[in-house]
Each structure stands twice: as structure tokens, then as C-alpha cells.
Design an enzyme around this catalytic site. Structure first.
Site, PDB file in Angstrom:
ATOM      1  N   LYS A  90      -2.644   0.690   9.576  1.00  0.00           N
ATOM      2  CA  LYS A  90      -1.948   0.769   7.804  1.00  0.00           C
ATOM      3  C   LYS A  90      -0.444   1.295   7.940  1.00  0.00           C
ATOM      4  O   LYS A  90      -0.106   1.478   6.971  1.00  0.00           O
ATOM      5  CB  LYS A  90      -2.370   2.006   7.578  1.00  0.00           C
TER       6      LYS A  90
HETATM    7  C1  LIG Z   1      -8.257   0.131   7.588  1.00  0.00           C
HETATM    8  C2  LIG Z   1      -8.164  -0.386   9.160  1.00  0.00           C
HETATM    9  C3  LIG Z   1      -9.313  -0.874   8.719  1.00  0.00           C
HETATM   10  C4  LIG Z   1      -9.863  -2.060   7.326  1.00  0.00           C
HETATM   11  O1  LIG Z   1      -8.963  -2.087   6.778  1.00  0.00           O
HETATM   12  P1  LIG Z   1      -8.473  -3.050   5.537  1.00  0.00           P
HETATM   13  O2  LIG Z   1      -7.507  -3.936   5.540  1.00  0.00           O
HETATM   14  O3  LIG Z   1      -9.254  -2.277   5.035  1.00  0.00           O
HETATM   15  O4  LIG Z   1      -9.579  -4.486   5.450  1.00  0.00           O
HETATM   16  C5  LIG Z   1     -10.207  -1.351  10.079  1.00  0.00           C
HETATM   17  N1  LIG Z   1      -9.495  -0.787  11.073  1.00  0.00           N
HETATM   18  C6  LIG Z   1      -8.857   0.601  11.139  1.00  0.00           C
HETATM   19  C7  LIG Z   1      -8.553   1.092  12.137  1.00  0.00           C
HETATM   20  C8  LIG Z   1      -8.738   0.828   9.983  1.00  0.00           C
HETATM   21  O5  LIG Z   1      -7.753   2.186  10.095  1.00  0.00           O
END
Ligand SMILES: *Cc1c(COP(=O)(O)O)cnc(C)c1O
Length: 465
Positions: free
Chosen positions: A112
Site C-alpha cells: 500500500k
Molecule cells: C491490501 C492488501 C492486499 C489486497 O490488495 P487489493 O488491492 O485490495 O486487492 C493483499 N495483500 C496485502 C498484504 C494487502 O495489504
């Protein structure tokens, strides 16, 4: 570049307004009016560029009319200057065809950060010197919250409220949010699931009374700028494996369909993506939707991969919009049907379109743990449970043997130490850059899972400062 809503009736916006708004006023999501295209030569020319330069080449068309190339470069330098690895998103080889794309070298140890560090810079750029204040309200299943807070803590003109489901995020995840004591940061633990929290956020964005009192902004992956930032690493990785002269497949641990949608955009822009593998845990609405058209939300089952414990995947609407031939009225009707019934059936022609690029798998806890051990034994890597879900799906996927498969490693293993230790016997240590996380003071409010209470709290705190 113009931005249009997937539901066809919200006003068209430029990049600045689309970034600050988040959700469209008709309940839809903003997407670019068309996908920019890169020629094979332009993709070839990315070889050897560093991450920031790659980012500038990929994102310039999306910000056209609002930011110059030089302004974009400065923002990227600031955003990616806080990463602990020089390559920003380095790759690691596991065996002759499986690769990991490590996306967790940012300040909060999950992918993120790649998007939110840039989003923080964009907000600051767009608001500085003006008299507009924004109130960010978001829901987090764990990683978005800390990455968003880290990106905006202490910034002027911005206040952030972050809702997390009480007891359903890991200790590391919670502390990464609640120990940030900047006065513009407000954490709320909700008695309920992530979907309950996300539903409240969505409702607040559609609430005229709330919108009359504060300017709401979104940092969830409904915000287009986040997805835009994530397109970059698909190019960065594929070019290193020989694109555009060689096809590459990606396996993406998926929750809200944001990260994998960025891969779809990369393919629309001309990257030769052989396949996008949507890897879910047992909360598998996307796997059911892609395999037999059954897009129906059940109850959330808590797993060792909490960032994917989601039933409703907001960004799926962006794919449906394209698959419908960009028919906003059709999407409005489909989503109204879904909102009324918590279920809908994806029409066969749209499914056929999706299957040309996407496949999917639902991975249970045992298969996740097997993949964790496989990475340890065969590739010498300790990975996190989310990445292991992706790797399990990658290893099971039906992709031509000569095509390399890149699994997106979405979190640092230290973020999910218990699950990693259970599977591998190794307890990953927290990187030094997190410092004394477990000694710091925490601050957050606890609220019942009741919309009116949460709304009243947010508006009162926003009014007082
Ligand atoms: C947010 C997240 C996901 C999922 O990502 P999306 O964009 O919501 O599909 C997968 N793994 C981790 C560690 C995350 O923080």
C-alpha cells in the site's frame, strides 16, 4: 486526461479533482476516459530506467493537463525516497520460472505504501497554499490504514479518520496506526468486520448532511491515483523479464481488486501480460465470480491473511465497466441489483471477456502454509501469508511453461509473524526502521458498529479541530 464515472452520471473531472474526490457523486468510481497506449518501442525504452523514471513515463499521460512531467518527477522522488531498497520494488527468483516482486520496502511494510506515499505527495501539492481542507475517511482491513496515516500524518489541510475492525487486524498493523500521535490522525476501532466498516464509509460519502459539513476524500483503492501508482511496477517487473519481447504472467493476492486491476490497466496500455491470476483466500467472491459468474457476498471468514478478508471488492466495478463496453447505465443497474440483493450474476459475455486475461484460485490455510514452506525450502525465502496465497495460486495456474510468473509479494513477513512462524518455524524480526513499535503509546477510539454513532463522532471531532 478526463476522468469519468463508472455509473455514467457524475461530472467529468480532471486528475486533480478525481484525486481529491475519491468516490464519484453517483456512487461510481472514476476511471480515465481512455487508456493511454505505449508502443513496443516505448516499452523497450523502459529497460534500465530506475523506478522513478519508469513511474514518470507510465504516469505522465494520466496526469496530463494538471501536472507537468517535472512536477510529477519531483513528487515521485519525494514519495519513493522513503523506501528502504534502492530498486523500490526489487525482484527475487524462486525457481526457474517463479519470481517474487517485493512491494513491501516502504515505511509500513506493505505494498500500500507504493501508492499511498505518492498520494500523500499529491494531496499536499494540490492543497498547499489554498484554503481548502479535506477530511479523509477510510476503512482498513489492516494495511491501508497505516500506509495512509503514514502518508498524511502532520500534513496541513488534511485530517484523517481511519476505521478498523476491532480485534481483526494484527498487533503490528494496529500499532502502526494507533501509535501515530499527530493531531490530524484519528483512529476508530469498530465493533464489526471490515465490510461493516467499509459500508459505513461508503454511506458517509453519500450522506448529504455529512458532505455539507466536511469535504470528504477517499484513500481506499476507490481512489484512482492509487491504482495509477500501482501500474508502474507491472511494467518495471515485466521489462526486467524481457517485455515487450516476452510475455509475463502475474499472480496477485487480491482483496478489493485494486492491485490486480492495475495489472489489467498495464495490459490495456500495451504490456504483454499473458495472464493475471486473481488469488483469493477462502473469502472467494472474486474466484466464484470469475469461475461461474456468481458475484454474491457471504459472511467474512477471518483468516491468516486479514488484508484479503473481504466479501465485496469495490474495484471489480471498474472491470465490469470496461467489460460492458463502458456502459454507465448498465453498471448503475447491475450495482443497484447487487446492493439490493448482496448478489448478482455476471452475464456470460462479460465473463468471456474477463477470462481472456484473468484466471483465479481460492487458497485455503493449508495450501497457503504449504506455499510458505515451498518458498522457504526451494527459494530460500521467508514470505508473508498474503504473498503465499499468491504463490500457491501461481504454482497451480495453467500458464504455458515458457512464461515466467511473477507473484506480487504484498507484505513483509514480519507484519504477520505468528502465521509465518506457525508454517515455517522461523519468526521474522521487525526491520529496524519500525523502531520501538511495541513500546510506543497508542491512541484510538472504540465505537459500536452503528452508522449514526460513527458519523456523529467524525463530524464532532472534525468541527472541534
Ligand atoms: C491490501 C492488501 C492486499 C489486497 O490488495 P487489493 O488491492 O485490495 O486487492 C493483499 N495483500 C496485502 C498484504 C494487502 O495489504
Amino acid at each position: 486526461m478526463d476522468y469519468i464515472s463508472t455509473r455514467g452520471s457524475a461530472p467529468t473531472l480532471d486528475f486533480r479533482a478525481a484525486t481529491l474526490t475519491g468516490l464519484a457523486s453517483d456512487g461510481g468510481l472514476y476511471v480515465p476516459a481512455q487508456w493511454p497506449k505505449l508502443s513496443a518501442d516505448e516499452i523497450r525504452a523502459l529497460a534500465g530506467l530506475d523506478y522513478v523514471e519508469t513511474a514518470v513515463r507510465i504516469m505522465t499521460p494520466f496526469v496530463a493537463g494538471v501536472l507537468s512531467e517535472d512536477e510529477l518527477r519531483d513528487l515521485c522522488k519525494a514519495a519513493y525516497g522513503r523506501f528502504s531498497h534502492d530498486a523500490i520494488t526489487p525482484m527475487v527468483q524462486l525457481d526457474h520460472r517463479h519470481w517474487l516482486l517485493e512491494l513491501f520496502h516502504g515505511p509500513t511494510l506493505a505494498f500500500k505504501d507504493v501508492a499511498l506515499q505518492l498520494l500523500g505527495q499529491l494531496f499536499e501539492k494540490f492543497l498547499s497554499g489554498g484554503d481548502q481542507d479535506i477530511t479523509i475517511v477510510g476503512a482498513t482491513s489492516g494495511d491501508t490504514g497505516s500506509a495512509a496515516i503514514e502518508a498524511v500524518a502532520g500534513r496541513e489541510h488534511i485530517r484523517i479518520f481511519m476505521l478498523h475492525p476491532e480485534g481483526r487486524v494484527s498487533d503490528v498493523q494496529r500499532r502502526q496506526m494507533t501509535t501515530v500521535l499527530a493531531p490530524n490522525v484519528h483512529n476508530i476501532a469498530i465493533d464489526g468486520s471490515f465490510d461493516d466498516a467499509q459500508a459505513m464509509v461508503k454511506r458517509l460519502f453519500g450522506d448529504e448532511e455529512a458532505r455539507g459539513q466536511v469535504t470528504l476524500s477517499a484513500v481506499n483503492s476507490i481512489n484512482w491515483a492509487r491504482l495509477m501508482a500501482q501500474i508502474v511496477y507491472y511494467f518495471y517487473a515485466a521489462v526486467r523479464l524481457g517485455a515487450p519481447d516476452r510475455e509475463v504472467a502475474f499472480s496477485v493476492p487480491t482483496g478489493n481488486f485494486g492491485d490486480v486491476f492495475a495489472g489489467y490497466v498495464a495490459a490495456q496500455m500495451g504490456l504483454p501480460v499473458a495472464r493475471l491470476i486473481v488469488a483469493t483466500n477462502v473469502n472467494d467472491i472474486l474466484h466464484r465470480a470469475l469461475s461461474n459468474g456468481d458475484y454474491s457476498a457471504g459472511m467474512v471468514t477471518p483468516t491468516a491473511t486479514p488484508s484479503m478478508d473481504i466479501q465485496v471488492s469495490s474495484n471489480f466495478e471498474r472491470l465490469l465497466f470496461d467489460l460492458s463496453g463502458r456502459d454507465g447505465a448498465a453498471i448503475r443497474a447491475m450495482m443497484a441489483d447487487f446492493d439490493a440483493n448482496r448478489a448478482m450474476t455476471i452475464p456470460e459475455d462479460m465473463l468471456t471477456g474477463a477470462r481472456a486475461l484473468f484466471s483465479s484460485a481460492s487458497i485455503d490455510g493449508d495450501d497457503m502454509a504449504l506455499a510458505l514452506r515451498w518458498a522457504q525450502e526451494h527459494g530460500g525465502q521467508i514470505i508473508d501469508p498474503h504473498s503465499a496465497v499468491g504463490l500457491a495460486a501461481a504454482r497451480a495456474a495453467d500458464v504455458d511453461a515458457h512464461i515466467p510468473i511473477v507473484t506480487l509479494a504484498t507484505a513483509h513477513p514480519a507484519k504477520f509473524r505468528e502465521a509465518v512462524e506457525r508454517a515455517t518455524g522461523v519468526r521474522p524480526s521487525l526491520p529496524a526502521r519500525l523502531g520501538n513499535l511495541f513500546e510506543r503509546e497508542e491512541r484510538y477510539d472504540r465505537l459500536p458498529g452503528d452508522y449514526e454513532t460513527v458519523k456523529a463522532h467524525i463530524l464532532a471531532v472534525a468541527r472541534d479541530g
